[in-house]
Scaffold this motif. Structure first.
Motif, PDB file in Angstrom:
ATOM      1  N   ALA A  29       0.975  -0.555  -0.511  1.00  0.00           N
ATOM      2  CA  ALA A  29      -0.167   0.366  -0.273  1.00  0.00           C
ATOM      3  C   ALA A  29       0.955   1.498   0.527  1.00  0.00           C
ATOM      4  CB  ALA A  29      -1.270   0.146   0.919  1.00  0.00           C
ATOM      5  N   ARG A  30       0.528   2.484  -0.561  1.00  0.00           N
ATOM      6  CA  ARG A  30       1.073   3.591  -0.588  1.00  0.00           C
ATOM      7  C   ARG A  30       0.463   4.125  -0.130  1.00  0.00           C
ATOM      8  NH1 ARG A  30       5.085   4.270  -5.119  1.00  0.00           N
ATOM      9  NH2 ARG A  30       5.117   6.410  -5.124  1.00  0.00           N
ATOM     10  N   VAL A  31       1.149   5.499   0.937  1.00  0.00           N
ATOM     11  CA  VAL A  31       1.194   6.455   1.703  1.00  0.00           C
ATOM     12  C   VAL A  31       1.970   7.316   1.404  1.00  0.00           C
ATOM     13  CG1 VAL A  31       0.285   4.357   3.536  1.00  0.00           C
ATOM     14  CG2 VAL A  31       2.505   5.569   3.308  1.00  0.00           C
ATOM     15  N   LYS A  32       0.973   8.077   2.006  1.00  0.00           N
ATOM     16  CA  LYS A  32       1.857   9.739   1.684  1.00  0.00           C
ATOM     17  C   LYS A  32       2.130  10.004   3.386  1.00  0.00           C
ATOM     18  CE  LYS A  32      -0.383  14.743   1.766  1.00  0.00           C
ATOM     19  NZ  LYS A  32      -0.948  15.569   1.169  1.00  0.00           N
ATOM     20  N   VAL A  33       3.048  10.743   3.892  1.00  0.00           N
ATOM     21  CA  VAL A  33       4.138  10.458   5.042  1.00  0.00           C
ATOM     22  C   VAL A  33       4.205  12.281   5.080  1.00  0.00           C
ATOM     23  CG1 VAL A  33       5.602  10.273   6.444  1.00  0.00           C
ATOM     24  CG2 VAL A  33       4.430   8.510   5.029  1.00  0.00           C
ATOM     25  N   THR A  34       3.958  12.887   6.747  1.00  0.00           N
ATOM     26  CA  THR A  34       3.910  14.178   6.632  1.00  0.00           C
ATOM     27  C   THR A  34       4.851  14.421   7.516  1.00  0.00           C
ATOM     28  OG1 THR A  34       2.401  15.076   5.811  1.00  0.00           O
ATOM     29  CG2 THR A  34       3.937  16.872   7.128  1.00  0.00           C
ATOM     30  N   ILE A  35       6.488  14.527   7.648  1.00  0.00           N
ATOM     31  CA  ILE A  35       7.128  14.441   8.905  1.00  0.00           C
ATOM     32  C   ILE A  35       7.566  15.913   9.423  1.00  0.00           C
ATOM     33  CG2 ILE A  35       9.792  13.697   9.269  1.00  0.00           C
ATOM     34  CD1 ILE A  35       9.254  11.641   7.344  1.00  0.00           C
ATOM     35  N   ARG A  36       7.543  16.245  10.471  1.00  0.00           N
ATOM     36  CA  ARG A  36       7.581  17.544  10.800  1.00  0.00           C
ATOM     37  C   ARG A  36       9.153  17.957  12.329  1.00  0.00           C
ATOM     38  NH1 ARG A  36       6.143  23.201  10.741  1.00  0.00           N
ATOM     39  NH2 ARG A  36       3.908  22.525   9.668  1.00  0.00           N
ATOM     40  N   CYS A  37       9.790  18.032  11.918  1.00  0.00           N
ATOM     41  CA  CYS A  37      11.002  18.475  13.062  1.00  0.00           C
ATOM     42  C   CYS A  37      10.360  18.885  13.919  1.00  0.00           C
ATOM     43  CB  CYS A  37      12.771  18.773  12.518  1.00  0.00           C
ATOM     44  SG  CYS A  37      13.760  19.446  13.423  1.00  0.00           S
ATOM     45  N   ASN A  38      10.607  18.565  15.123  1.00  0.00           N
ATOM     46  CA  ASN A  38      10.659  19.403  16.576  1.00  0.00           C
ATOM     47  C   ASN A  38      11.777  20.374  16.717  1.00  0.00           C
ATOM     48  OD1 ASN A  38       7.942  18.562  16.932  1.00  0.00           O
ATOM     49  ND2 ASN A  38       8.606  16.456  17.701  1.00  0.00           N
ATOM     50  N   LEU A  39      12.825  20.389  16.529  1.00  0.00           N
ATOM     51  CA  LEU A  39      14.001  20.929  17.188  1.00  0.00           C
ATOM     52  C   LEU A  39      13.906  22.781  15.981  1.00  0.00           C
ATOM     53  CD1 LEU A  39      17.243  18.772  16.455  1.00  0.00           C
ATOM     54  CD2 LEU A  39      15.344  19.545  18.615  1.00  0.00           C
ATOM     55  N   CYS A  40      14.086  22.298  14.277  1.00  0.00           N
ATOM     56  CA  CYS A  40      14.243  23.814  13.576  1.00  0.00           C
ATOM     57  C   CYS A  40      12.498  24.002  13.030  1.00  0.00           C
ATOM     58  CB  CYS A  40      14.581  23.552  12.201  1.00  0.00           C
ATOM     59  SG  CYS A  40      14.660  22.506  11.162  1.00  0.00           S
ATOM     60  N   GLY A  41      11.191  22.971  12.795  1.00  0.00           N
ATOM     61  CA  GLY A  41      10.141  23.229  12.162  1.00  0.00           C
ATOM     62  C   GLY A  41       9.786  22.806  10.647  1.00  0.00           C
ATOM     63  N   GLU A  42      10.838  22.049  10.256  1.00  0.00           N
ATOM     64  CA  GLU A  42      11.122  22.126   8.729  1.00  0.00           C
ATOM     65  C   GLU A  42       9.351  21.049   8.344  1.00  0.00           C
ATOM     66  OE1 GLU A  42      11.868  22.477   5.326  1.00  0.00           O
ATOM     67  OE2 GLU A  42      12.825  23.665   6.866  1.00  0.00           O
ATOM     68  N   LYS A  43       9.291  20.952   7.440  1.00  0.00           N
ATOM     69  CA  LYS A  43       8.218  20.015   6.936  1.00  0.00           C
ATOM     70  C   LYS A  43       8.459  19.457   5.772  1.00  0.00           C
ATOM     71  CE  LYS A  43       3.006  19.982   6.132  1.00  0.00           C
ATOM     72  NZ  LYS A  43       2.232  20.884   6.106  1.00  0.00           N
ATOM     73  N   PHE A  44       8.451  17.776   5.718  1.00  0.00           N
ATOM     74  CA  PHE A  44       8.752  17.363   4.481  1.00  0.00           C
ATOM     75  C   PHE A  44       7.459  16.589   4.002  1.00  0.00           C
ATOM     76  CE2 PHE A  44      12.948  17.463   6.935  1.00  0.00           C
ATOM     77  CZ  PHE A  44      13.380  18.338   5.786  1.00  0.00           C
ATOM     78  N   VAL A  45       6.752  16.674   3.193  1.00  0.00           N
ATOM     79  CA  VAL A  45       5.373  15.343   2.987  1.00  0.00           C
ATOM     80  C   VAL A  45       6.527  14.737   1.751  1.00  0.00           C
ATOM     81  CG1 VAL A  45       3.372  15.767   1.158  1.00  0.00           C
ATOM     82  CG2 VAL A  45       3.755  17.024   3.230  1.00  0.00           C
ATOM     83  N   LEU A  46       6.519  12.880   2.093  1.00  0.00           N
ATOM     84  CA  LEU A  46       7.171  12.380   1.291  1.00  0.00           C
ATOM     85  C   LEU A  46       5.688  11.224   0.994  1.00  0.00           C
ATOM     86  CD1 LEU A  46      10.449  11.746   3.159  1.00  0.00           C
ATOM     87  CD2 LEU A  46       9.580  13.088   1.118  1.00  0.00           C
ATOM     88  N   ARG A  47       6.065  10.146   0.029  1.00  0.00           N
ATOM     89  CA  ARG A  47       5.527   8.904  -0.367  1.00  0.00           C
ATOM     90  C   ARG A  47       6.468   7.961  -0.189  1.00  0.00           C
ATOM     91  NH1 ARG A  47       3.142  10.073  -6.142  1.00  0.00           N
ATOM     92  NH2 ARG A  47       5.576  10.577  -6.372  1.00  0.00           N
ATOM     93  N   GLY A  48       5.224   6.691   0.732  1.00  0.00           N
ATOM     94  CA  GLY A  48       6.337   6.309   0.635  1.00  0.00           C
ATOM     95  C   GLY A  48       5.489   4.613   0.806  1.00  0.00           C
TER      96      GLY A  48
END
Length: 52
Positions: free
Chosen positions: A4-23
């Motif tokens: 199954a393909r999923v979309k993942v949102t990863i947010r860094c708690n140190l600098c606040g950077e946000k990444f949206v990835l597919r996996g």
């Protein structure tokens, strides 16, 4: 069976950077290839999963 393909949102708690990835879901975990944030943080991350 196709994984199954999923979309993942990863947010860094140190600098606040946000990444949206597919996996792909693989044996209970999600493989996106993400290793660490641009601030070298690899542990303190918020990970949120969304279905595609």
């Amino acid at each position: 069976m196709e994984e199954a393909r999923v979309k993942v949102t990863i947010r860094c708690n140190l600098c606040g950077e946000k990444f949206v990835l597919r996996g792909r879901r693989d044996k209970g975990s999600i493989d996106t290839g993400f290793k660490q944030c641009i601030c070298n943080n690899s542990n303190d991350l918020d990970i949120e999963e969304h279905s595609i």
